[in-house]
Motif scaffolding. Structure first.
Motif, mmCIF file in Angstrom:
data_model
loop_
_atom_site.group_PDB
_atom_site.id
_atom_site.type_symbol
_atom_site.label_atom_id
_atom_site.label_comp_id
_atom_site.label_asym_id
_atom_site.label_seq_id
_atom_site.Cartn_x
_atom_site.Cartn_y
_atom_site.Cartn_z
ATOM 1 N N TYR A 76 0.804 -1.081 0.170
ATOM 2 C CA TYR A 76 0.179 0.145 0.346
ATOM 3 C C TYR A 76 0.874 1.284 -0.210
ATOM 4 N N LYS A 77 2.116 1.094 -0.135
ATOM 5 C CA LYS A 77 3.042 2.148 -0.014
ATOM 6 C C LYS A 77 2.587 3.357 -1.067
ATOM 7 N N GLU A 78 2.154 2.877 -2.422
ATOM 8 C CA GLU A 78 1.798 3.831 -3.388
ATOM 9 C C GLU A 78 0.737 4.709 -3.037
ATOM 10 N N SER A 79 -0.242 4.079 -2.412
ATOM 11 C CA SER A 79 -1.344 4.715 -2.185
ATOM 12 C C SER A 79 -1.025 5.895 -0.930
ATOM 13 N N PHE A 80 -0.094 5.564 -0.021
ATOM 14 C CA PHE A 80 0.299 6.477 1.139
ATOM 15 C C PHE A 80 0.960 7.761 0.163
ATOM 16 N N ILE A 81 1.605 7.422 -0.713
ATOM 17 C CA ILE A 81 2.415 8.662 -1.608
ATOM 18 C C ILE A 81 1.385 9.378 -2.347
ATOM 19 N N GLN A 82 0.514 8.636 -2.621
ATOM 20 C CA GLN A 82 -0.593 9.391 -3.391
ATOM 21 C C GLN A 82 -1.391 10.558 -2.568
ATOM 22 N N LEU A 83 -1.800 9.609 -1.417
ATOM 23 C CA LEU A 83 -2.725 10.637 -0.682
ATOM 24 C C LEU A 83 -1.710 11.696 -0.012
ATOM 25 N N ILE A 84 -0.444 11.835 0.236
ATOM 26 C CA ILE A 84 0.433 12.704 0.586
ATOM 27 C C ILE A 84 0.512 13.925 -0.528
ATOM 28 N N ASN A 85 0.600 13.438 -1.790
ATOM 29 C CA ASN A 85 0.791 14.066 -3.030
ATOM 30 C C ASN A 85 -0.607 15.172 -2.995
ATOM 31 N N LEU A 86 -1.633 14.306 -2.825
ATOM 32 C CA LEU A 86 -2.850 15.121 -2.686
ATOM 33 C C LEU A 86 -3.255 16.099 -1.627
ATOM 34 N N VAL A 87 -2.755 15.780 -0.632
ATOM 35 C CA VAL A 87 -2.988 16.598 0.396
ATOM 36 C C VAL A 87 -2.065 17.963 0.421
ATOM 37 N N ASN A 88 -0.762 17.551 -0.170
ATOM 38 C CA ASN A 88 -0.045 18.807 -0.329
ATOM 39 C C ASN A 88 -0.526 19.628 -1.469
ATOM 40 N N GLY A 89 -1.072 19.113 -2.558
ATOM 41 C CA GLY A 89 -1.464 19.694 -3.502
ATOM 42 C C GLY A 89 -2.807 20.854 -3.301
ATOM 43 N N LEU A 90 -3.592 19.990 -2.629
ATOM 44 C CA LEU A 90 -4.940 20.686 -2.277
ATOM 45 C C LEU A 90 -4.491 21.841 -1.281
ATOM 46 N N ASN A 91 -3.715 21.652 -0.524
ATOM 47 C CA ASN A 91 -3.462 22.676 0.581
ATOM 48 C C ASN A 91 -2.446 24.013 -0.256
ATOM 49 N N ASP A 92 -1.926 23.330 -0.964
ATOM 50 C CA ASP A 92 -1.159 24.396 -1.902
ATOM 51 C C ASP A 92 -1.897 25.176 -2.842
ATOM 52 N N GLN A 93 -2.998 24.631 -3.323
ATOM 53 C CA GLN A 93 -4.193 25.251 -3.966
ATOM 54 C C GLN A 93 -5.073 26.096 -3.286
ATOM 55 N N GLY A 94 -4.810 26.140 -1.864
ATOM 56 C CA GLY A 94 -5.858 27.030 -0.983
ATOM 57 C C GLY A 94 -7.000 26.325 -0.464
ATOM 58 N N PHE A 95 -6.857 25.018 -0.796
ATOM 59 C CA PHE A 95 -7.973 24.082 0.114
ATOM 60 C C PHE A 95 -7.394 23.479 1.138
ATOM 61 N N SER A 96 -7.745 23.767 2.494
ATOM 62 C CA SER A 96 -7.465 23.436 3.754
ATOM 63 C C SER A 96 -7.843 21.884 4.005
ATOM 64 N N CYS A 97 -6.794 21.212 4.289
ATOM 65 C CA CYS A 97 -7.452 19.710 4.766
ATOM 66 C C CYS A 97 -6.204 18.951 5.443
ATOM 67 N N THR A 98 -6.569 17.985 6.218
ATOM 68 C CA THR A 98 -5.539 17.133 6.822
ATOM 69 C C THR A 98 -5.539 15.542 6.347
ATOM 70 N N ALA A 99 -4.590 15.034 6.053
ATOM 71 C CA ALA A 99 -4.720 13.598 5.643
ATOM 72 C C ALA A 99 -4.299 12.742 7.074
ATOM 73 N N VAL A 100 -5.089 11.711 7.008
ATOM 74 C CA VAL A 100 -4.842 10.561 8.279
ATOM 75 C C VAL A 100 -4.562 9.408 7.825
ATOM 76 N N ILE A 101 -3.818 8.765 8.031
ATOM 77 C CA ILE A 101 -3.501 7.400 7.919
ATOM 78 C C ILE A 101 -3.676 6.821 9.337
ATOM 79 N N ILE A 102 -4.263 5.622 9.316
ATOM 80 C CA ILE A 102 -4.472 4.895 10.436
ATOM 81 C C ILE A 102 -4.173 3.397 10.104
#
Length: 401
Positions: free
Chosen positions: A193-219
């Motif tokens: 599932y490593k790739e899914s974690f990397i994609q999640l981090i890319n998504l949350v970084n990108g959304l915040n950079d574009q002004g959409f505030s959010c947090t990613a959580v991995i459990i």
């Protein structure tokens, strides 16, 4: 009718955690609620945590350091004789070997499930009735002459609506200082599932950079330490990683922590049934995709696996992709349309109650075990021998250390 569900959890092979244990539990509970006598039997040296919270009777036949494989086979057979089932339904090829041997005496019906994953490259046992969760696996077994006499049943992975745990959700928010919009990923922290974690981090970084505030959580339970270390080393300020056993056990009850869910396999359906917007991972992509009417059939082919490929998808630039996602997340009408769609599909295709008749029919009509597959049983035994020999070797090394 009495159904015995058989599954393995051997530390030389896996961790006793994963979606197939949850799939078996939900199926067994649903069959029990439909009036059948049901028992789960777990084999190996690990007791799967998910079986600690079920209404169905569970037997753990533990493989101990002092056991030889012959002794353990006899121990398992004696327990199965005691249960005296009409049907033994195995959820992996190792437990199926034990079912085959025990069935020489009790002569009941045997069913085997391949609960997702890629098509087998080497050995996979022959059986009378095989249940698969993905179209990928169904096409494979139907096209191979080796399995021409096997009744292959395509019954996609199923879930039921989860009762969420508000107390643990509040605890996580307080402990990890989580507020605002949340994108959640629940999965073992491992190479698969490593790739899914990397994609999640890319998504949350990108959304915040574009002004959409959010947090990613991995459990997730840490299965591969190096994957956890790599995730932490990325130093994503928008990421929280929760690994305490209090939260990784029965983690699906924490889905209401999030507004949006990144899921694979059964996690997709569990989140959809809780009316979440659902992303999923696709192979060789920078970002996950939102599941919608344009891609759901193609994604379902692989049971929403990280191996999924969208053949006709054109990779947009990061800015274009993130803008399109933000348009959906920021527009309540569009967001509700996406959630409503995946919820309706989940109820229609993936709710466990919708396939109870199919399972009942399989149990009633499946055939007793064929006895003319001696070479297949020998091959099956080699798979089991390897796993338990590695387990014995590991235990002996630990004892000498």
């Amino acid at each position: 009718m009495k159904v015995c569900y058989l599954i393995s959890a051997v530390s030389s092979d896996n961790t006793g955690r994963g979606g197939h244990y949850e799939s078996l539990k939900i199926l067994a509970e649903s069959i029990y609620e439909n009036g059948l006598d049901v028992e789960i039997v777990s084999l190996g040296d690990i007791f799967p945590p998910t079986f600690g919270n079920t209404s169905v009777k569970v037997r753990f036949i533990q493989f101990k350091k002092s056991d030889s494989l012959i002794q353990y086979i006899k121990k398992v057979a004696d327990e199965i004789y005691d249960i005296s089932p009409n049907v033994i339904h195995s959820f992996d090829n190792k437990s199926y070997f034990f079912a085959r041997l025990a069935n020489v005496k009790i002569k009941c019906k045997l069913v085997l499930t391949k609960p997702g994953g890629p098509n087998p490259k080497l050995f996979f046992p022959r059986c009378n009735d095989l249940i698969v969760f993905s179209q990928e696996n169904f096409a494979f077994f139907k096209s191979r002459s080796r399995y021409k006499d096997v009744n292959v049943h395509y019954l996609p992975n199923r879930a039921k609506k989860i009762l969420c745990d508000d107390l643990r959700i509040r605890e996580i928010k307080e402990l990890y200082d989580i507020s605002g919009k949340v994108i959640l990923r629940i999965a073992r922290i491992c190479d698969s599932y490593k790739e899914s974690f990397i994609q999640l981090i890319n998504l949350v970084n990108g959304l915040n950079d574009q002004g959409f505030s959010c947090t990613a959580v991995i459990i997730g339970f840490i299965q591969d330490q190096h994957v956890y270390d790599e995730i932490i080393a990325l130093d994503c300020k928008y990421l929280r990683v929760v690994t305490e056993e209090r939260y990784t056990k029965n983690a699906s009850a924490l889905i209401d922590l999030c507004d949006y869910f990144l899921g694979t396999g059964r996690g997709v359906f569990e989140a959809a049934l809780l009316n979440k917007l659902v992303f999923t991972t696709i192979s060789s992509s920078r970002y996950p995709v939102i599941i919608d009417e344009d891609n759901i059939d193609e994604l379902q082919h692989n049971n929403f696996s990280p191996r999924s490929i969208l053949k006709n998808r054109t990779e947009a630039s990061s800015k274009e992709f993130l803008s399109s996602v933000i348009q959906i997340l920021s527009d309540e009408i569009k967001l509700n349309e996406k959630r409503k769609y995946i919820l309706s599909v989940a109820k229609q295709r993936f709710d466990i109650s919708s396939v109870m008749d199919s399972y009942m029919e399989i149990y009633l009509n499946c055939f007793p075990f064929k006895r003319n597959l001696i070479f297949d049983i020998i091959l099956n035994s080699l798979v089991v021998l390897k796993v338990y020999a590695l387990l014995k070797l590991s235990k002996n090394k630990k004892a000498k250390a």
